[in-house]
Design an enzyme around this catalytic site. Sequence first.
Site, PDB file in Angstrom:
ATOM      1  N   CYS A   2     -11.208 -17.507  33.229  1.00  0.00           N
ATOM      2  CA  CYS A   2     -10.812 -16.612  34.318  1.00  0.00           C
ATOM      3  C   CYS A   2     -11.907 -15.567  34.499  1.00  0.00           C
ATOM      4  O   CYS A   2     -12.846 -15.481  33.715  1.00  0.00           O
ATOM      5  CB  CYS A   2      -9.518 -15.903  33.966  1.00  0.00           C
ATOM      6  SG  CYS A   2      -8.209 -17.025  33.483  1.00  0.00           S
ATOM      7  N   ARG A  27     -15.139 -18.833  38.439  1.00  0.00           N
ATOM      8  CA  ARG A  27     -14.616 -18.942  37.066  1.00  0.00           C
ATOM      9  C   ARG A  27     -13.163 -19.393  37.044  1.00  0.00           C
ATOM     10  O   ARG A  27     -12.618 -19.707  35.980  1.00  0.00           O
ATOM     11  CB  ARG A  27     -14.751 -17.610  36.348  1.00  0.00           C
ATOM     12  CG  ARG A  27     -16.167 -17.101  36.207  1.00  0.00           C
ATOM     13  CD  ARG A  27     -16.192 -15.655  35.749  1.00  0.00           C
ATOM     14  NE  ARG A  27     -15.658 -15.538  34.423  1.00  0.00           N
ATOM     15  CZ  ARG A  27     -16.383 -15.549  33.300  1.00  0.00           C
ATOM     16  NH1 ARG A  27     -17.694 -15.689  33.378  1.00  0.00           N
ATOM     17  NH2 ARG A  27     -15.827 -15.428  32.121  1.00  0.00           N
ATOM     18  N   TRP A  75      -7.908 -19.250  36.129  1.00  0.00           N
ATOM     19  CA  TRP A  75      -7.873 -20.697  35.883  1.00  0.00           C
ATOM     20  C   TRP A  75      -6.836 -20.840  34.775  1.00  0.00           C
ATOM     21  O   TRP A  75      -7.082 -20.505  33.626  1.00  0.00           O
ATOM     22  CB  TRP A  75      -9.239 -21.212  35.433  1.00  0.00           C
ATOM     23  CG  TRP A  75      -9.263 -22.691  35.186  1.00  0.00           C
ATOM     24  CD1 TRP A  75      -9.253 -23.683  36.120  1.00  0.00           C
ATOM     25  CD2 TRP A  75      -9.273 -23.335  33.907  1.00  0.00           C
ATOM     26  NE1 TRP A  75      -9.272 -24.907  35.497  1.00  0.00           N
ATOM     27  CE2 TRP A  75      -9.281 -24.728  34.152  1.00  0.00           C
ATOM     28  CE3 TRP A  75      -9.295 -22.892  32.593  1.00  0.00           C
ATOM     29  CZ2 TRP A  75      -9.308 -25.672  33.122  1.00  0.00           C
ATOM     30  CZ3 TRP A  75      -9.323 -23.823  31.563  1.00  0.00           C
ATOM     31  CH2 TRP A  75      -9.315 -25.198  31.830  1.00  0.00           C
ATOM     32  N   ASN A 101      -8.961 -12.815  29.887  1.00  0.00           N
ATOM     33  CA  ASN A 101      -9.662 -14.095  29.925  1.00  0.00           C
ATOM     34  C   ASN A 101      -9.722 -14.601  28.498  1.00  0.00           C
ATOM     35  O   ASN A 101     -10.280 -13.935  27.625  1.00  0.00           O
ATOM     36  CB  ASN A 101     -11.078 -13.942  30.497  1.00  0.00           C
ATOM     37  CG  ASN A 101     -11.824 -15.276  30.462  1.00  0.00           C
ATOM     38  OD1 ASN A 101     -11.215 -16.331  30.614  1.00  0.00           O
ATOM     39  ND2 ASN A 101     -13.122 -15.229  30.217  1.00  0.00           N
ATOM     40  N   GLY A 102      -9.140 -15.762  28.244  1.00  0.00           N
ATOM     41  CA  GLY A 102      -9.156 -16.316  26.888  1.00  0.00           C
ATOM     42  C   GLY A 102      -7.830 -17.013  26.608  1.00  0.00           C
ATOM     43  O   GLY A 102      -7.049 -17.283  27.513  1.00  0.00           O
ATOM     44  N   GLU A 480     -24.081 -38.904  34.344  1.00  0.00           N
ATOM     45  CA  GLU A 480     -24.115 -37.697  35.167  1.00  0.00           C
ATOM     46  C   GLU A 480     -23.683 -37.995  36.591  1.00  0.00           C
ATOM     47  O   GLU A 480     -22.923 -37.230  37.196  1.00  0.00           O
ATOM     48  CB  GLU A 480     -25.503 -37.074  35.124  1.00  0.00           C
ATOM     49  CG  GLU A 480     -25.672 -35.815  35.953  1.00  0.00           C
ATOM     50  CD  GLU A 480     -24.692 -34.704  35.604  1.00  0.00           C
ATOM     51  OE1 GLU A 480     -24.043 -34.754  34.533  1.00  0.00           O
ATOM     52  OE2 GLU A 480     -24.530 -33.789  36.438  1.00  0.00           O
ATOM     53  N   LYS A 484     -20.447 -36.120  38.362  1.00  0.00           N
ATOM     54  CA  LYS A 484     -20.594 -35.407  39.648  1.00  0.00           C
ATOM     55  C   LYS A 484     -19.566 -35.919  40.638  1.00  0.00           C
ATOM     56  O   LYS A 484     -18.895 -35.174  41.328  1.00  0.00           O
ATOM     57  CB  LYS A 484     -22.003 -35.608  40.207  1.00  0.00           C
ATOM     58  CG  LYS A 484     -23.083 -34.846  39.515  1.00  0.00           C
ATOM     59  CD  LYS A 484     -23.175 -33.407  39.910  1.00  0.00           C
ATOM     60  CE  LYS A 484     -22.579 -32.391  39.026  1.00  0.00           C
ATOM     61  NZ  LYS A 484     -22.608 -32.435  37.622  1.00  0.00           N
ATOM     62  N   GLU A 487     -15.777 -34.960  39.644  1.00  0.00           N
ATOM     63  CA  GLU A 487     -15.341 -33.562  39.673  1.00  0.00           C
ATOM     64  C   GLU A 487     -15.294 -32.987  41.079  1.00  0.00           C
ATOM     65  O   GLU A 487     -14.568 -32.026  41.318  1.00  0.00           O
ATOM     66  CB  GLU A 487     -16.185 -32.687  38.758  1.00  0.00           C
ATOM     67  CG  GLU A 487     -17.644 -32.577  39.092  1.00  0.00           C
ATOM     68  CD  GLU A 487     -18.381 -31.661  38.109  1.00  0.00           C
ATOM     69  OE1 GLU A 487     -17.767 -30.741  37.550  1.00  0.00           O
ATOM     70  OE2 GLU A 487     -19.576 -31.879  37.908  1.00  0.00           O
ATOM     71  N   HIS A 503     -17.879 -56.492  28.201  1.00  0.00           N
ATOM     72  CA  HIS A 503     -16.949 -56.457  27.059  1.00  0.00           C
ATOM     73  C   HIS A 503     -15.613 -55.839  27.449  1.00  0.00           C
ATOM     74  O   HIS A 503     -15.001 -55.120  26.672  1.00  0.00           O
ATOM     75  CB  HIS A 503     -17.590 -55.694  25.894  1.00  0.00           C
ATOM     76  CG  HIS A 503     -18.830 -56.350  25.394  1.00  0.00           C
ATOM     77  ND1 HIS A 503     -18.833 -57.505  24.634  1.00  0.00           N
ATOM     78  CD2 HIS A 503     -20.135 -56.055  25.615  1.00  0.00           C
ATOM     79  CE1 HIS A 503     -20.078 -57.871  24.368  1.00  0.00           C
ATOM     80  NE2 HIS A 503     -20.894 -57.010  24.954  1.00  0.00           N
ATOM     81  N   LYS A 602     -16.032 -22.954  36.476  1.00  0.00           N
ATOM     82  CA  LYS A 602     -17.467 -23.095  36.261  1.00  0.00           C
ATOM     83  C   LYS A 602     -17.827 -23.110  34.784  1.00  0.00           C
ATOM     84  O   LYS A 602     -18.714 -23.828  34.356  1.00  0.00           O
ATOM     85  CB  LYS A 602     -18.214 -21.954  36.944  1.00  0.00           C
ATOM     86  CG  LYS A 602     -19.732 -22.022  36.804  1.00  0.00           C
ATOM     87  CD  LYS A 602     -20.295 -23.301  37.364  1.00  0.00           C
ATOM     88  CE  LYS A 602     -21.782 -23.410  37.190  1.00  0.00           C
ATOM     89  NZ  LYS A 602     -22.310 -24.729  37.542  1.00  0.00           N
TER      90      LYS A 602
HETATM   91  C1  AGP Z   1     -20.734 -30.098  35.284  1.00  0.00           C
HETATM   92  O1  AGP Z   1     -20.910 -30.296  36.683  1.00  0.00           O
HETATM   93  C2  AGP Z   1     -19.380 -29.493  34.973  1.00  0.00           C
HETATM   94  N1  AGP Z   1     -19.156 -28.339  35.734  1.00  0.00           N
HETATM   95  C3  AGP Z   1     -19.136 -29.332  33.495  1.00  0.00           C
HETATM   96  O2  AGP Z   1     -19.160 -30.618  32.935  1.00  0.00           O
HETATM   97  C4  AGP Z   1     -20.135 -28.468  32.723  1.00  0.00           C
HETATM   98  O3  AGP Z   1     -21.391 -29.127  32.633  1.00  0.00           O
HETATM   99  C5  AGP Z   1     -19.591 -28.250  31.307  1.00  0.00           C
HETATM  100  O4  AGP Z   1     -18.365 -27.570  31.416  1.00  0.00           O
HETATM  101  C6  AGP Z   1     -20.538 -27.461  30.409  1.00  0.00           C
HETATM  102  O5  AGP Z   1     -20.723 -26.181  30.925  1.00  0.00           O
HETATM  103  P1  AGP Z   1     -21.895 -25.267  30.295  1.00  0.00           P
HETATM  104  O6  AGP Z   1     -23.188 -25.981  30.587  1.00  0.00           O
HETATM  105  O7  AGP Z   1     -21.773 -23.948  30.987  1.00  0.00           O
HETATM  106  O8  AGP Z   1     -21.647 -25.173  28.821  1.00  0.00           O
END
Ligand code: AGP
Length: 607
Positions: A2, A27, A75, A101-102, A480, A484, A487, A503, A602
């Site tokens: 958050c 966030r 969040w 936040n936590g 990757e 992308k 998400e 397999h 994020k």
């Molecule tokens: C990547 O597009 C995602 N947002 C997510 O997988 C991100 O890479 C992951 O949460 C790690 O975040 P960080 O690099 O801030 O540790």
Amino acid sequence: MCGIIGYIGMDQAAPILLSGLEKLEYRGYDSAGIAVHNETGIQIVKATGRLKVLYNLTQGGASILGNAGIGHTRWGTHGESTDVNAHPHFNKDTSIAVVHNGIIENYIKLKKQLEAHGYKFLSQTDTEVIVQMLDYYYNGYPLETITKIMHFIEGSYALGIIFKNHPGEIYAVCKDSSLIVGQGSRGNFIASDVPAILKYTREICYLDNEDIVRLTDSGLTFYHNEEELKKAFVTVRMDLNAAEKGSYAHFMLKEMQEQPKAIADTMNPRLRDGSIVIKELGISDNKIRQIQKIYIVACGSAYHTGVTAKYIFEGLAQIPLEVDLASEFRYRNPILDRNTLVIVVSQSGETADSLAALRKAKANGGRVLGIVNVVESSIAREADNVMYTWAGPEIAVATTKAYSAQLIALYLLALKFSQVRGFLDAEKIACMVSNLQRLPEQISLLLSHKKDIQKIAHRYLKAEHIFFIGRGIDYGIALEGSLKLKEITYVHSEAYAAGELKHGTISLIENGRLVVAVLTQPFLYSKTISNIVEVKSRGAFVMAVTNVGNTEVEKVADYVIYIPETNLYFVNSLAVIPLQLFGYYLSIGKGLDVDKPRNLAKSVTVE
Ligand code: AGP
């Protein structure tokens, strides 16, 4: 995770809180709220949905008067997104309000204890336990009260707190969840991250674990174990516009376009006359020679850079390298010693699992190098040494420029290790460095073809399952590309080591299924082409990403995207570009919020 913010000063608090929350929405954005202290007491407005709902409810903050307040964008970890679960949370008589936040890991036990004392809870959140604990232990002295509850709550917290009986004061405390304090000309601030308060002040202090700070409109007092202490302030240099969208439709598009600069800014300070200088590495050449093993530990896209780096370190520096998900590593018993280098890769530097993995690595005797994009973030501060990526603030949840900058940092490290360990001479290094120096312009070239990618993406707006395959380094790229896509488009996708498809998973290939095949390693071309033929024979539509000149693929793939020639260890930086664009255009083609995808944040500062 958050975003929290607090302000106390000469100006009306509500508009400042809302402005700060707008910069923290990346966030978390399932609900938002503010609490403002004025002569009527503590006024709270909170609502589920994006920040604009709160903004409209409060007429941009105009409807709530007061010079001190706290705010929150959520969040959710405990309880779905509802008005009641939104922060701030408050006690029965609204004499205390809290933003958090936590995660409070023992909240169930504490909740039961408080209920036994007659407390009633309104929300499903862990945070409400904090404000009720403050109410229970409140003795008229906020500092003592806060210190008291810290002995009982377990887990991570960054808190902003206001007490009705203490007008003109805001309190904050953090543990395993970052919080900054800002000192401005018209008031003082707390915030989860710098962009939230950058337009008001550049004078920032980073709270350490269990520091408590009292803010008034004219001063800041810091405490640790109830003892007053002095804290150092730094002047933040961040570009105010860097965290703005500018003329771009989305942050993700802006940040994709910024990749050439992010790579150059990360690379150039570490290149000197064709050789590599990584001053911040903190280990001598002799020590580099003694390193027996490297771990790369991270989450999500940062983890994917480790999958790619494994091939590069083992290929160029002939050093064993193990890549591990931070959320797994933290609960294993990794056998480490001072000749083991653990590289923790993180854009935000605040990912809870990666921070916990860093602590595990240090506890088990390893040496930790952080590769981090946010200066002075928790991982940056706790690593033995930190190698910053200079990608600038990355706002879109889906990482692009930070990911690309992380790759560059890892390439430089691998080349440095290879040279020191005697596998690459200065001439070869210089040649590879010249390849690296061409990457920015090559990425710009690939980005200029974005309309072609948009066209192919629009053919798949209705796709429900998309597969990515690749071998070796190409597997890292497939991972990757698949993440992308998932998400930001919510389309199911899997990345598979191409040789592994037969397999089991190939049973999922059926007529019209899109398979993205990445083949950038000539010695593996024929193998992956065989896999393309396998899926084609089961009705798949294949989009291939390969090196310019590899026209053989056109005989088997339905659509081929060519990437410019570069050193085969660095192709990830180029092959990922069309995959980023594909995900982006599929997302906006489906009308989704590409910068703030559902359920995500994020930086995941909770586990
Ligand atoms: C990547 O597009 C995602 N947002 C997510 O997988 C991100 O890479 C992951 O949460 C790690 O975040 P960080 O690099 O801030 O540790």
